[in-house]
Motif scaffolding. Structure first.
Motif, PDB file in Angstrom:
ATOM      1  N   THR A 122       0.833  -1.204   0.000  1.00 28.59           N
ATOM      2  CA  THR A 122       0.000   0.000   0.000  1.00 28.59           C
ATOM      3  C   THR A 122       0.865   1.250   0.000  1.00 28.59           C
ATOM      4  OG1 THR A 122      -1.776  -1.151   1.173  1.00 28.59           O
ATOM      5  CG2 THR A 122      -1.800   1.252   1.253  1.00 28.59           C
ATOM      6  N   GLU A 165       0.673   3.881  -3.107  1.00 24.50           N
ATOM      7  CA  GLU A 165       0.311   5.281  -2.879  1.00 24.50           C
ATOM      8  C   GLU A 165       1.518   6.201  -3.040  1.00 24.50           C
ATOM      9  OE1 GLU A 165      -2.645   6.369  -2.759  1.00 24.50           O
ATOM     10  OE2 GLU A 165      -3.633   4.415  -2.614  1.00 24.50           O
ATOM     11  N   ARG A 210       1.642   7.214  -6.549  1.00 16.29           N
ATOM     12  CA  ARG A 210       0.679   8.293  -6.816  1.00 16.29           C
ATOM     13  C   ARG A 210       1.293   9.646  -6.447  1.00 16.29           C
ATOM     14  NH1 ARG A 210      -4.618   7.064  -7.124  1.00 16.29           N
ATOM     15  NH2 ARG A 210      -4.480   5.484  -5.476  1.00 16.29           N
ATOM     16  N   ASP A 211       1.978   9.697  -5.329  1.00 17.11           N
ATOM     17  CA  ASP A 211       2.651  10.940  -4.925  1.00 17.11           C
ATOM     18  C   ASP A 211       3.673  11.373  -5.970  1.00 17.11           C
ATOM     19  OD1 ASP A 211       1.262  11.123  -2.509  1.00 17.11           O
ATOM     20  OD2 ASP A 211       2.760   9.955  -1.422  1.00 17.11           O
ATOM     21  N   ARG A 270      -2.526  15.093  -4.658  1.00 17.00           N
ATOM     22  CA  ARG A 270      -2.327  13.689  -5.027  1.00 17.00           C
ATOM     23  C   ARG A 270      -3.652  12.987  -5.278  1.00 17.00           C
ATOM     24  NH1 ARG A 270      -2.986   9.698  -1.534  1.00 17.00           N
ATOM     25  NH2 ARG A 270      -1.109   8.588  -2.196  1.00 17.00           N
ATOM     26  N   ASP A 271      -4.724  13.449  -4.631  1.00 20.61           N
ATOM     27  CA  ASP A 271      -6.029  12.814  -4.792  1.00 20.61           C
ATOM     28  C   ASP A 271      -6.647  13.078  -6.156  1.00 20.61           C
ATOM     29  OD1 ASP A 271      -5.811  11.845  -2.233  1.00 20.61           O
ATOM     30  OD2 ASP A 271      -6.967  13.467  -1.323  1.00 20.61           O
ATOM     31  N   HIS A 273      -9.936   6.861  -5.065  1.00 17.31           N
ATOM     32  CA  HIS A 273     -10.230   5.434  -4.978  1.00 17.31           C
ATOM     33  C   HIS A 273     -11.619   5.080  -5.510  1.00 17.31           C
ATOM     34  CE1 HIS A 273      -7.037   6.168  -1.906  1.00 17.31           C
ATOM     35  NE2 HIS A 273      -6.522   5.139  -2.566  1.00 17.31           N
TER      36      HIS A 273
END
Length: 419
Positions: A69, A73, A76-77, A88-89, A281
């Motif tokens: 995880t 993630e 993604r950063d 990032r979201d 997500h």
């Protein structure tokens, strides 16, 4: 070439470039617009994750689940920082750019979406361009068929530029979405975003970019561009296949309904209804491409270390060299801009009375030169130029002038064969 760009050192990072093909031919890879090769740093990052850290993400409290995880993630950063995303979201992982484009198209005219900006029906219009990859044509055709909206497009000039002379007549108060390619996968043209965006804003339309051919080759800052959505893919930017990216403004992503349903995209589920996880997500149903995300993160690290400005400069020098060298070939017809203004390292051409498939076959069989032939998933653009196919050379950070010289020798040979 640039004295600060050590292409020979970079080539050593790509194991496949030292491969010897059958018959003792060295590999000359000029097809990165199709899919780029991978450096050892990406290969090893993926191998290491599978060998020592693999577990499913977001579903386990054990060490491997936590490590996976964190890596997923973390990727993604890295992507968010690489493209200048405000949050990032706003970075959604998809399986490729095609899925990212389809995701956005799916939201328009969807009765589940109550945001008026995504309303779509008869009388509304969708605007694309004549130079699009099929991935940025077919989803909008399907949307038009589904909703009764009208699909319109910008034409292309004879020298391969976007014709914006009718901008105000093409993008009107009826336009709901404008989706254009940032850099053409056939012409190499880098399209002007600002005037199209300004007109879209004037009429209240949203705007999307297919940046699959630009993000790998130049610094792309989504916040500076100012558009609403950007799609690109991992395998063209020294990363693995099976992972792409949709960036979207957060308020829009929050207004959009899920594209796929399943595990991980939910908040809570009852037998008759569900609530959904926050972005990103909400759009990542099921087990995601975990190892591929790790590879994409490593690709971002690699490109960042080399420097996107340095990569862009290297490619421009190569492109200038190639455009000059190809003038030696009698009868060669360049399809696209003949100068460096607003263009990348993709060069497409035809040879008189020789089908591109024959060109590609001889270059490969005799010289070990990999190019792409066909319509490159951009058939409408080829129809516009009155040709069925082209030979395409696409350059990247690991290519050299010596490889372009080999290409020119190969093309001379092709002409002799068909002489």
């Amino acid at each position: 070439m640039s004295t600060t760009f050590d292409v020979e050192r970079i080539r050593k990072d790509f194991p496949i470039l030292s491969r010897e093909l059958p018959g003792g031919r060295p590999l000359i890879y000029l097809d990165s617009g199709n899919s780029s090769q991978k450096p050892v740093q990406v290969i090893e990052a993926m191998r290491e994750h599978m060998a020592a850290h693999y577990g499913n993400v977001g579903r386990a409290l054990h060490v491997l689940g936590s490590e996976s995880t964190e890596a997923y993630e973390g990727a993604r950063d890295k992507v968010a920082a690489f493209i200048g995303a405000p949050s990032r979201d706003e970075v959604v992982f998809t399986k490729n750019a095609s899925e990212a484009l389809n995701l956005v198209a799916y939201c328009f005219g969807n009765p589940v979406c109550t945001d008026e900006r995504f309303a779509m029906g008869p009388g509304d219009e969708i605007v694309i361009t004549e130079m699009e990859h099929h991935s940025n044509i077919v989803p909008w055709q399907l949307l038009a068929q589904r909703t009764g909206a009208t699909l319109r497009w910008f034409p292309v000039t004879d020298d391969g530029r976007l014709d914006l002379s009718g901008l105000d007549e093409i993008v009107t108060e009826r336009t709901k979405i404008v989706s254009i390619v940032h850099q053409s996968n056939v012409l190499g043209t880098v399209n002007p975003v600002a005037p199209v965006l300004a007109r879209a804003r004037e009429v209240g339309a949203l705007m999307m970019l297919d940046a699959s051919q630009s993000v790998p080759h130049q610094k792309v800052d989504v916040a500076a561009l100012g558009v609403d959505f950007v799609a690109f893919t991992g395998h063209k930017m020294v990363g693995p296949s099976g992972i792409g990216v949709l960036w979207g403004r957060r308020e829009l992503l929050e207004a959009m309904p899920p594209f796929l349903g399943g595990g991980e995209m939910i908040e809570a589920v009852w037998m008759d209804r569900s609530t959904y996880a926050p972005v990103p997500h909400k759009f990542e149903a099921g087990t995601p491409p975990i190892v591929e995300a790790v590879g994409l993160g490593a690709a971002v690290d690699y490109l960042t270390a080399v420097g996107m400005d340095a990569i862009r400069e290297h490619e421009l020098e190569l492109t200038a060299y190639a455009l000059g060298a190809l003038k030696e070939i009698d009868g060669l017809r360049l399809i696209g801009p003949s100068d460096l203004a607003d263009r990348g390292g993709t060069i497409s051409f035809t040879l008189p009375d020789i089908h591109p498939h024959d060109v590609g076959q001889i270059l490969d069989d005799v010289f070990g030169i990999a190019v792409r032939v066909g319509h490159h998933c951009a058939r409408p653009l080829h129809l516009r130029f009155g040709i069925p196919a082209t030979t395409r050379v696409s350059l990247y950070l690991y290519n050299t002038t010596a490889e372009i010289d080999a290409l020119v020798r190969g093309l001379h040979h092709v002409k002799k064969v068909f002489g």
